[in-house]
Motif scaffolding. Structure first.
Motif, short mmCIF file in Angstrom:
data_model
loop_
_atom_site.label_atom_id
_atom_site.label_comp_id
_atom_site.label_asym_id
_atom_site.label_seq_id
_atom_site.Cartn_x
_atom_site.Cartn_y
_atom_site.Cartn_z
N GLY A 180 -25.15 31.23 -16.52
CA GLY A 180 -25.87 30.49 -16.46
C GLY A 180 -25.12 28.88 -16.51
O GLY A 180 -23.99 29.23 -16.60
N GLY A 181 -26.06 28.11 -15.97
CA GLY A 181 -25.02 26.65 -15.69
C GLY A 181 -24.72 26.32 -17.25
O GLY A 181 -25.38 26.39 -18.33
N VAL A 182 -23.57 25.54 -17.12
CA VAL A 182 -23.17 25.09 -18.53
C VAL A 182 -23.49 23.52 -18.72
O VAL A 182 -23.38 22.61 -17.98
CB VAL A 182 -21.40 24.94 -18.39
CG1 VAL A 182 -21.14 24.22 -19.43
CG2 VAL A 182 -21.01 26.28 -17.99
N LYS A 183 -24.21 23.06 -19.98
CA LYS A 183 -24.97 22.23 -20.17
C LYS A 183 -24.20 21.32 -21.08
O LYS A 183 -24.41 20.16 -21.38
CB LYS A 183 -26.39 22.52 -20.78
CG LYS A 183 -27.18 22.99 -19.88
CD LYS A 183 -27.75 22.08 -18.61
CE LYS A 183 -28.81 21.06 -19.39
NZ LYS A 183 -29.20 20.03 -18.28
N SER A 184 -23.39 21.85 -22.08
CA SER A 184 -22.58 21.12 -23.01
C SER A 184 -21.15 21.61 -23.43
O SER A 184 -20.98 22.69 -23.16
CB SER A 184 -23.69 21.06 -24.29
OG SER A 184 -23.74 22.61 -24.52
N LEU A 185 -20.57 20.80 -23.83
CA LEU A 185 -19.03 20.93 -23.97
C LEU A 185 -18.62 19.93 -25.38
O LEU A 185 -19.09 18.98 -25.57
CB LEU A 185 -18.33 20.43 -23.13
CG LEU A 185 -18.35 21.05 -21.46
CD1 LEU A 185 -17.48 20.43 -20.58
CD2 LEU A 185 -17.68 22.52 -21.65
N ALA A 186 -17.72 20.80 -26.11
CA ALA A 186 -17.28 19.99 -27.13
C ALA A 186 -15.78 20.45 -27.58
O ALA A 186 -15.47 21.86 -27.56
CB ALA A 186 -17.94 20.19 -28.53
N PHE A 187 -14.62 19.56 -27.77
CA PHE A 187 -13.50 19.94 -28.22
C PHE A 187 -13.33 19.86 -29.75
O PHE A 187 -13.99 18.97 -30.40
CB PHE A 187 -12.53 18.97 -27.80
CG PHE A 187 -11.98 19.39 -26.19
CD1 PHE A 187 -11.01 20.29 -26.06
CD2 PHE A 187 -12.59 18.55 -25.28
CE1 PHE A 187 -10.37 20.57 -24.91
CE2 PHE A 187 -12.09 18.85 -23.99
CZ PHE A 187 -11.09 19.56 -23.87
N SER A 188 -12.85 20.90 -30.42
CA SER A 188 -12.35 20.76 -31.74
C SER A 188 -11.50 19.59 -32.20
O SER A 188 -10.61 19.27 -31.13
CB SER A 188 -11.86 22.01 -32.25
OG SER A 188 -10.55 22.51 -31.49
N PRO A 189 -11.55 19.01 -33.15
CA PRO A 189 -10.76 17.85 -33.47
C PRO A 189 -9.33 17.97 -33.29
O PRO A 189 -8.67 17.18 -32.91
CB PRO A 189 -11.06 17.73 -35.28
CG PRO A 189 -12.42 18.41 -35.38
CD PRO A 189 -12.40 19.50 -34.38
#
Length: 539
Positions: free
Chosen positions: A244-253
């Motif tokens: 499905g569509g990608v709604k959110s992203l986050a890099f680790s510190p």
């Protein structure tokens, strides 16, 4: 018939703010009151949260849950909320085209930023807190002097609404993601576009810089995450693993891990150095709207349409804790800088806080039924036509109506939808060759035919571009690629995709069979891909 991208922008903007319309238990559709709740994190001392309820933005102390203040007199729905790096001020963007800056300590309005001609969809502060960036449905990115409210610059170039913004850690670059399927990197020193990143085939929903600022990640409705070299603007790799569509992203510190959340209800963890998917976590019962790593990088928090906030052990992928369900979908999560507190941006549907004078009461938001046909038999031919209507709200209501009459709609859709036929690559290659013709009638017809094929022609065009030839033909080839990358979905394509949505919503055995038939079509066709994705969510 051509679909105006502004119509699609309008639909997406509203559906973005009101996902989870269908009750998972009863199947009833619940339309939210315009006064939705918006929460955001204050990164200062003890964590606080701001939410918009009724006629005010309220400030809450998270550990105690006690209201710490209220920003009254706000009579339009807030689309985006963000806090300055020092936590002393709050910026809100809203559907009245305005941006407001609030003093968190005394809840006073500091100033208003006026200039946008459309809904403000994204706001973010620069790392030093001196500049506020805003993205809007009017297709512009604007920069504002936080101390004076003066508009510093307009960043022009996007051909559709700007949905997401991210400053580089050093504040020298700003990334903007848009419904025109592009990401643009802006040089903050002069406001010029430094790079235009084109590889996505659908709306860009999320952008995020790696902690060292060398890599930018982008997520899109085309179900992919893409990595980009910030210095050169070159595409590094495509991470495909979501249905499905990608709604959110986050890099680790430490920048070694990238997390992505999707409408397929899963979270993927990627090793950035190898671009390898480490694991995929299925635990939510709805869209994963937001992700956040703890400052030590050991814990990942996820917020979802299913009203849950879940904490995950990054090393093992195991669930550490599931926080009590919220009153509405969780559209954002954030850790405090010391990692001791977590804030959830809660968009409530079941209750609404109303204030009249000094009286505070909680009133239920009545669930509304989808539009009905009354006693008349359904005019399926008209509904089929309206399914591709340029009025996005009309098409959305038709989708809901068709889903409410599966006994009639599913057999009808079976007769209208056909598995996509394989593309004749020799035919496409012939069209590409005709672009080099000296006869205007020949190359112009080839251009139109290639544009009509849409994204399915892109692999052949891309291959032709790898062996460049001099002359006007090469310029025509490049222009066709550009037009395809920026093209809005056709009316027929939208109708097919909406029809797939109808089949998914009905949850009947007959609808599953139709989806299974469509999933056997040509693999490169959007209809085939959507049918396969729908089957994975079918339950």
């Amino acid at each position: 018939m051509r679909v105006d991208t502004a119509v699609i922008e309008s639909l997406v903007n509203r559906l973005r703010s009101i996902p989870g319309l269908e009750d998972n238990q009863t199947g009833r559709l619940r339309l939210p009151d315009p006064e939705l709740l918006y929460w955001a994190m204050v990164p200062q001392f003890r964590s606080r949260v701001a939410r918009r309820t009724g006629m005010a933005i309220q400030i809450f102390d998270v550990p105690t849950g006690i209201e710490a203040g209220q920003i009254p007199g706000y009579h339009t729905r807030v689309s985006s909320v963000t806090f300055a790096p020092d936590g002393r001020t709050l910026a809100s963007g809203s559907e009245d085209n305005g941006i407001r800056l609030w003093n968190v300590a005394n809840c006073a309005l500091v100033r208003q930023f006026v200039g946008h001609q459309g809904d403000v969809l994204a706001v973010t502060f620069s790392p030093n807190g001196l500049v506020l960036a805003s993205g809007s449905a009017d297709r512009t990115v604007r920069l504002w002097d936080v101390s004076t409210g003066e508009e510093l610059a307009q960043l022009l170039g996007h051909q559709a609404g700007v949905t997401s913004l991210s400053f580089a850690p050093d504040g020298e670059l700003l990334a903007s993601g848009s419904q025109d399927m592009t990401i643009r990197l802006w040089d903050m020193a002069n406001g010029h576009e430094k790079h235009r990143l084109r590889r996505h085939h659908n709306f860009v929903e999320a952008v995020a810089f790696a902690p060292d600022g060398k890599i930018l990640a982008s997520g899109s409705w085309d179900r992919t995450v893409r990595l980009w070299d910030v210095a050169t603007g070159e595409h590094i790799d495509k991470l495909g693993g979501h249905a499905g569509g990608v709604k959110s992203l986050a890099f680790s510190p430490d920048g070694k891990t990238l997390a992505s959340g999707s409408t397929d209800r899963s979270i993927c963890l990627w090793q950035v150095s190898t671009r390898r998917k480490v694991r995929q976590i299925f635990a939510h019962e709805g869209v994963v709207f937001s992700l956040a790593f703890s400052p030590d990088g050991k814990t990942l928090a996820s917020g979802s349409e299913d009203r849950n906030v879940v904490l995950w052990d990054v090393a093992t992928g195991k669930e550490v804790r599931r926080l009590p369900p919220n009153q509405g979908l969780v559209s954002a999560v954030a850790f405090s800088p010391d990692g001791r507190h977590l804030a959830a941006v809660n968009t409530g549907f079941s209750t609404m806080m109303m204030r009249r004078g000094n009286v505070s009461e909680t009133a239920p938001v009545a669930a509304r039924k989808p539009p009905t046909l009354g006693g008349a038999p359904p005019d399926l031919e008209k509904l089929w036509t309206d399914l591709a209507d340029e009025d996005a709200r009309t098409a959305y209501n038709v989708t809901r109506l068709l889903a409410s009459i599966p006994d009639q709609s599913v057999p009808f859709l079976r007769g209208r939808l056909r598995p996509a036929e394989p593309l004749d690559l020799r035919y496409v290659a012939g069209l590409v060759a005709n672009l080099y013709s000296s006869d205007p009638l020949v190359w112009q017809k080839a251009r139109l035919d290639l544009l009509a094929l849409g994204h399915r022609a892109e692999p052949t065009l891309r291959e032709a571009l790898r062996s460049p030839a001099p002359g006007e033909g090469q310029k025509r080839l490049t222009e066709v690629m550009r037009q395809l990358s920026e093209a809005a979905p056709s009316a027929e394509s939208l109708r097919e995709l909406r029809a797939v949505g109808v089949l998914l919503k009905t949850k009947t055995a007959a609808a599953r069979q139709v989806l299974e038939d469509l999933a056997q079509g040509a693999a490169d066709a959007v209809l085939t891909q959507e049918a396969r994705a729908a089957l994975k969510r079918f339950s």
